[in-house]
Write a protein that holds these residues in place. Structure first.
Motif, PDB file in Angstrom:
ATOM      1  N   MET A  95       0.475  -1.470   0.408  1.00  0.00           N
ATOM      2  CA  MET A  95       0.089   0.190   0.093  1.00  0.00           C
ATOM      3  C   MET A  95       0.870   0.707   0.034  1.00  0.00           C
ATOM      4  O   MET A  95       1.974   1.251   0.391  1.00  0.00           O
ATOM      5  CB  MET A  95      -1.518   0.243   1.201  1.00  0.00           C
ATOM      6  N   SER A  96       0.322   2.446  -0.388  1.00  0.00           N
ATOM      7  CA  SER A  96       1.349   3.347   0.280  1.00  0.00           C
ATOM      8  C   SER A  96       1.409   3.909   1.899  1.00  0.00           C
ATOM      9  O   SER A  96       0.305   3.321   1.792  1.00  0.00           O
ATOM     10  CB  SER A  96      -0.115   4.415  -1.118  1.00  0.00           C
ATOM     11  N   ASP A  97       1.918   4.997   0.915  1.00  0.00           N
ATOM     12  CA  ASP A  97       2.441   5.848   2.287  1.00  0.00           C
ATOM     13  C   ASP A  97       0.610   6.244   3.169  1.00  0.00           C
ATOM     14  O   ASP A  97       0.614   6.411   4.267  1.00  0.00           O
ATOM     15  CB  ASP A  97       3.321   6.462   2.516  1.00  0.00           C
ATOM     16  N   GLU A  98       0.463   7.121   2.449  1.00  0.00           N
ATOM     17  CA  GLU A  98      -0.850   7.321   2.806  1.00  0.00           C
ATOM     18  C   GLU A  98      -1.992   6.694   3.162  1.00  0.00           C
ATOM     19  O   GLU A  98      -2.865   7.124   3.721  1.00  0.00           O
ATOM     20  CB  GLU A  98      -1.581   8.362   1.466  1.00  0.00           C
ATOM     21  N   GLU A  99      -2.446   5.646   2.190  1.00  0.00           N
ATOM     22  CA  GLU A  99      -3.113   3.971   3.012  1.00  0.00           C
ATOM     23  C   GLU A  99      -2.579   3.990   4.238  1.00  0.00           C
ATOM     24  O   GLU A  99      -3.431   3.754   5.431  1.00  0.00           O
ATOM     25  CB  GLU A  99      -2.785   3.053   1.326  1.00  0.00           C
ATOM     26  N   MET A 100      -1.308   3.566   4.361  1.00  0.00           N
ATOM     27  CA  MET A 100      -0.994   2.978   5.592  1.00  0.00           C
ATOM     28  C   MET A 100      -1.283   3.533   6.632  1.00  0.00           C
ATOM     29  O   MET A 100      -1.457   3.838   7.635  1.00  0.00           O
ATOM     30  CB  MET A 100       0.540   2.737   5.759  1.00  0.00           C
ATOM     31  N   GLU A 101      -1.108   5.071   6.946  1.00  0.00           N
ATOM     32  CA  GLU A 101      -1.425   5.811   7.594  1.00  0.00           C
ATOM     33  C   GLU A 101      -2.737   6.053   8.041  1.00  0.00           C
ATOM     34  O   GLU A 101      -2.694   5.884   9.029  1.00  0.00           O
ATOM     35  CB  GLU A 101      -0.907   7.175   7.300  1.00  0.00           C
ATOM     36  N   LYS A 102      -3.662   6.230   6.790  1.00  0.00           N
ATOM     37  CA  LYS A 102      -4.777   6.186   7.475  1.00  0.00           C
ATOM     38  C   LYS A 102      -5.468   4.548   7.953  1.00  0.00           C
ATOM     39  O   LYS A 102      -5.695   4.842   9.479  1.00  0.00           O
ATOM     40  CB  LYS A 102      -5.838   5.769   6.565  1.00  0.00           C
ATOM     41  N   ILE A 103      -4.629   3.299   7.911  1.00  0.00           N
ATOM     42  CA  ILE A 103      -4.580   2.118   8.794  1.00  0.00           C
ATOM     43  C   ILE A 103      -4.536   2.521   9.979  1.00  0.00           C
ATOM     44  O   ILE A 103      -5.270   1.983  10.996  1.00  0.00           O
ATOM     45  CB  ILE A 103      -4.112   0.962   7.653  1.00  0.00           C
ATOM     46  N   ARG A 104      -3.173   3.483  10.702  1.00  0.00           N
ATOM     47  CA  ARG A 104      -2.562   2.850  11.316  1.00  0.00           C
ATOM     48  C   ARG A 104      -3.823   4.166  12.293  1.00  0.00           C
ATOM     49  O   ARG A 104      -4.037   3.863  13.351  1.00  0.00           O
ATOM     50  CB  ARG A 104      -1.943   4.343  11.267  1.00  0.00           C
ATOM     51  N   LYS A 105      -4.311   5.531  11.342  1.00  0.00           N
ATOM     52  CA  LYS A 105      -4.525   5.794  12.154  1.00  0.00           C
ATOM     53  C   LYS A 105      -5.734   5.738  13.282  1.00  0.00           C
ATOM     54  O   LYS A 105      -6.846   5.829  13.255  1.00  0.00           O
ATOM     55  CB  LYS A 105      -5.085   7.203  11.140  1.00  0.00           C
ATOM     56  N   LEU A 106      -6.844   4.242  12.009  1.00  0.00           N
ATOM     57  CA  LEU A 106      -7.760   4.386  12.056  1.00  0.00           C
ATOM     58  C   LEU A 106      -7.622   2.974  13.552  1.00  0.00           C
ATOM     59  O   LEU A 106      -8.780   2.961  14.111  1.00  0.00           O
ATOM     60  CB  LEU A 106      -7.973   2.805  11.168  1.00  0.00           C
ATOM     61  N   PHE A 107      -6.578   2.624  13.766  1.00  0.00           N
ATOM     62  CA  PHE A 107      -6.036   1.266  14.866  1.00  0.00           C
ATOM     63  C   PHE A 107      -6.023   1.688  15.155  1.00  0.00           C
ATOM     64  O   PHE A 107      -6.408   1.720  17.017  1.00  0.00           O
ATOM     65  CB  PHE A 107      -4.584   0.983  14.366  1.00  0.00           C
ATOM     66  N   SER A 108      -5.092   3.462  15.716  1.00  0.00           N
ATOM     67  CA  SER A 108      -5.444   4.497  16.716  1.00  0.00           C
ATOM     68  C   SER A 108      -6.741   4.816  17.474  1.00  0.00           C
ATOM     69  O   SER A 108      -6.547   4.524  18.583  1.00  0.00           O
ATOM     70  CB  SER A 108      -4.301   4.967  16.798  1.00  0.00           C
ATOM     71  N   ARG A 109      -7.511   5.660  16.560  1.00  0.00           N
ATOM     72  CA  ARG A 109      -8.805   5.355  17.376  1.00  0.00           C
ATOM     73  C   ARG A 109      -9.777   4.819  18.161  1.00  0.00           C
ATOM     74  O   ARG A 109     -10.020   4.738  18.707  1.00  0.00           O
ATOM     75  CB  ARG A 109      -9.711   5.984  16.116  1.00  0.00           C
ATOM     76  N   LYS A 110      -9.658   2.586  17.372  1.00  0.00           N
ATOM     77  CA  LYS A 110      -9.999   2.294  17.401  1.00  0.00           C
ATOM     78  C   LYS A 110      -9.372   1.550  19.033  1.00  0.00           C
ATOM     79  O   LYS A 110     -10.803   0.979  19.920  1.00  0.00           O
ATOM     80  CB  LYS A 110     -10.646   1.219  16.648  1.00  0.00           C
ATOM     81  N   MET A 111      -8.649   1.994  19.491  1.00  0.00           N
ATOM     82  CA  MET A 111      -7.941   0.880  20.386  1.00  0.00           C
ATOM     83  C   MET A 111      -6.506   1.747  20.941  1.00  0.00           C
ATOM     84  O   MET A 111      -6.385   0.845  22.249  1.00  0.00           O
ATOM     85  CB  MET A 111      -7.435  -0.257  19.601  1.00  0.00           C
ATOM     86  N   GLY A 112      -6.143   2.656  21.102  1.00  0.00           N
ATOM     87  CA  GLY A 112      -5.847   4.168  21.626  1.00  0.00           C
ATOM     88  C   GLY A 112      -4.399   3.632  21.046  1.00  0.00           C
ATOM     89  O   GLY A 112      -3.822   2.783  20.268  1.00  0.00           O
ATOM     90  N   ALA A 113      -3.574   4.512  20.520  1.00  0.00           N
ATOM     91  CA  ALA A 113      -2.013   4.521  20.110  1.00  0.00           C
ATOM     92  C   ALA A 113      -1.164   3.254  20.430  1.00  0.00           C
ATOM     93  O   ALA A 113      -0.737   3.275  19.463  1.00  0.00           O
ATOM     94  CB  ALA A 113      -2.057   5.970  20.585  1.00  0.00           C
ATOM     95  N   VAL A 114      -1.471   3.523  22.006  1.00  0.00           N
ATOM     96  CA  VAL A 114      -0.159   2.658  22.667  1.00  0.00           C
ATOM     97  C   VAL A 114      -0.138   1.459  21.830  1.00  0.00           C
ATOM     98  O   VAL A 114       0.319   0.467  22.148  1.00  0.00           O
ATOM     99  CB  VAL A 114      -0.292   2.944  23.842  1.00  0.00           C
ATOM    100  N   ARG A 115      -1.462   0.940  22.579  1.00  0.00           N
ATOM    101  CA  ARG A 115      -2.076  -0.283  21.806  1.00  0.00           C
ATOM    102  C   ARG A 115      -1.670  -0.483  20.285  1.00  0.00           C
ATOM    103  O   ARG A 115      -1.449  -1.343  20.189  1.00  0.00           O
ATOM    104  CB  ARG A 115      -3.393  -1.253  22.213  1.00  0.00           C
ATOM    105  N   ALA A 116      -1.954  -0.004  19.588  1.00  0.00           N
ATOM    106  CA  ALA A 116      -2.164   0.228  17.886  1.00  0.00           C
ATOM    107  C   ALA A 116      -0.457  -0.421  17.793  1.00  0.00           C
ATOM    108  O   ALA A 116      -0.345  -0.578  16.979  1.00  0.00           O
ATOM    109  CB  ALA A 116      -2.922   1.048  17.309  1.00  0.00           C
ATOM    110  N   ASP A 117       0.000   0.681  18.034  1.00  0.00           N
ATOM    111  CA  ASP A 117       1.358   0.618  18.009  1.00  0.00           C
ATOM    112  C   ASP A 117       2.452  -0.628  18.415  1.00  0.00           C
ATOM    113  O   ASP A 117       2.697  -1.128  17.292  1.00  0.00           O
ATOM    114  CB  ASP A 117       2.747   1.202  18.494  1.00  0.00           C
ATOM    115  N   GLU A 118       1.544  -1.619  19.155  1.00  0.00           N
ATOM    116  CA  GLU A 118       2.202  -2.467  19.916  1.00  0.00           C
ATOM    117  C   GLU A 118       1.701  -3.621  19.071  1.00  0.00           C
ATOM    118  O   GLU A 118       2.236  -5.096  18.166  1.00  0.00           O
ATOM    119  CB  GLU A 118       1.080  -2.997  21.519  1.00  0.00           C
ATOM    120  N   VAL A 119       0.645  -3.956  18.930  1.00  0.00           N
ATOM    121  CA  VAL A 119       0.346  -4.289  17.583  1.00  0.00           C
ATOM    122  C   VAL A 119       0.742  -4.667  16.707  1.00  0.00           C
ATOM    123  O   VAL A 119       1.177  -5.929  15.724  1.00  0.00           O
ATOM    124  CB  VAL A 119      -1.637  -4.746  16.936  1.00  0.00           C
TER     125      VAL A 119
END
Length: 245
Positions: free
Chosen positions: A88-112
């Motif tokens: 995926m493009s960097d833009e798409e990946m950034e959207k997915i990371r933000k989606l994870f962060s919104r739904k489960m929190g930034a720290v937990r998303a980073d761990e996943v």
């Protein structure tokens, strides 16, 4: 013909892991996390196996479980997810990371995401080790390809010629030289490529043919020993006959 074994061991994995459940019913995830999974399926075309693997990754993080201790078939699917994300493009990946962060929190998303990357690297290394350890000759590869075709077509492998059976028997010998972890890994790769039911049939046929060839080899060895014994007995009788003269 491209080797089926090479496809399994070298080219990565593009099909759905059929032994995973097709849905996430009974999930222990929060409503937000389940919404995340649904979004991945609809927006980013995650198939059922990829959704299930993502769910398990999240549950491992929540329960403080090391995902590298999970079954190989799960780790292979996580590896495939990371491969998919890397296309995926960097833009798409950034959207997915933000989606994870919104739904489960930034720290937990980073761990996943960190756990997924660690699995990707460890699986890539383990698959390369398997590739180096499980280098088949042309006869073994050809026999495996024929076996796959026979299994798909419902053909009785007993009707195949002796060259085919010798190739499968040699493949079984090579397989038996692998470590237990590598054996499980190869079985998991075959399951991922062909599905659990067909994979079970493939391994069953390999083992049956190998046992058949080992039995034939034992009979040939026994016949050879009896022939040698008869030759020795005949030679002894000749010596006695010479003495009588």
């Amino acid at each position: 013909m491209v080797s089926v074994v090479l496809i399994i061991l070298f080219l990565g994995f593009t099909c759905e892991v059929k032994c995973f459940p097709a849905a996430v019913n009974g999930s222990t995830l929060s409503r937000q996390e389940n919404t995340l999974l649904s979004w991945l399926q609809r927006r980013y075309h995650f198939n059922a196996a990829e959704v299930e693997a993502t769910k398990e990754l999240i549950e491992d993080e929540e329960n403080d479980v090391d995902p590298k201790q999970d079954k190989i078939i799960f780790r292979l699917q996580v590896e495939e997810i990371v491969r998919k994300l890397r296309t995926m493009s960097d833009e798409e990946m950034e959207k997915i990371r933000k989606l994870f962060s919104r739904k489960m929190g930034a720290v937990r998303a980073d761990e996943v995401f960190e756990a997924a990357e660690e699995i990707f690297e460890s699986e890539k290394e383990a698959n390369e080790e398997l590739r180096q350890s499980f280098q088949l000759n042309e006869g073994e590869e050809d026999a495996f390809e024929e076996l796959v075709e026979d299994t798909k077509d419902g053909k009785d492998v007993e009707t195949e010629d002796m060259e085919f059976k010798l190739g499968l028997s040699e493949l079984a010998d090579s397989y038996d030289q692998l470590s237990p972890e590598q054996e499980e890994r190869f079985r998991s790769l075959v399951e991922e490529e062909f599905g659990s039911e067909e994979a079970a049939m493939i391994f069953q046929e390999i083992r049956a043919i190998h046992e058949e060839m080992e039995t034939l080899k034992g009979l040939e060895d026994l016949t050879g020993e009896e022939g040698d014994k008869n030759d020795q007995d005949g030679g002894s009788n000749d010596e006695f006959a010479d003495d009588d003269d």
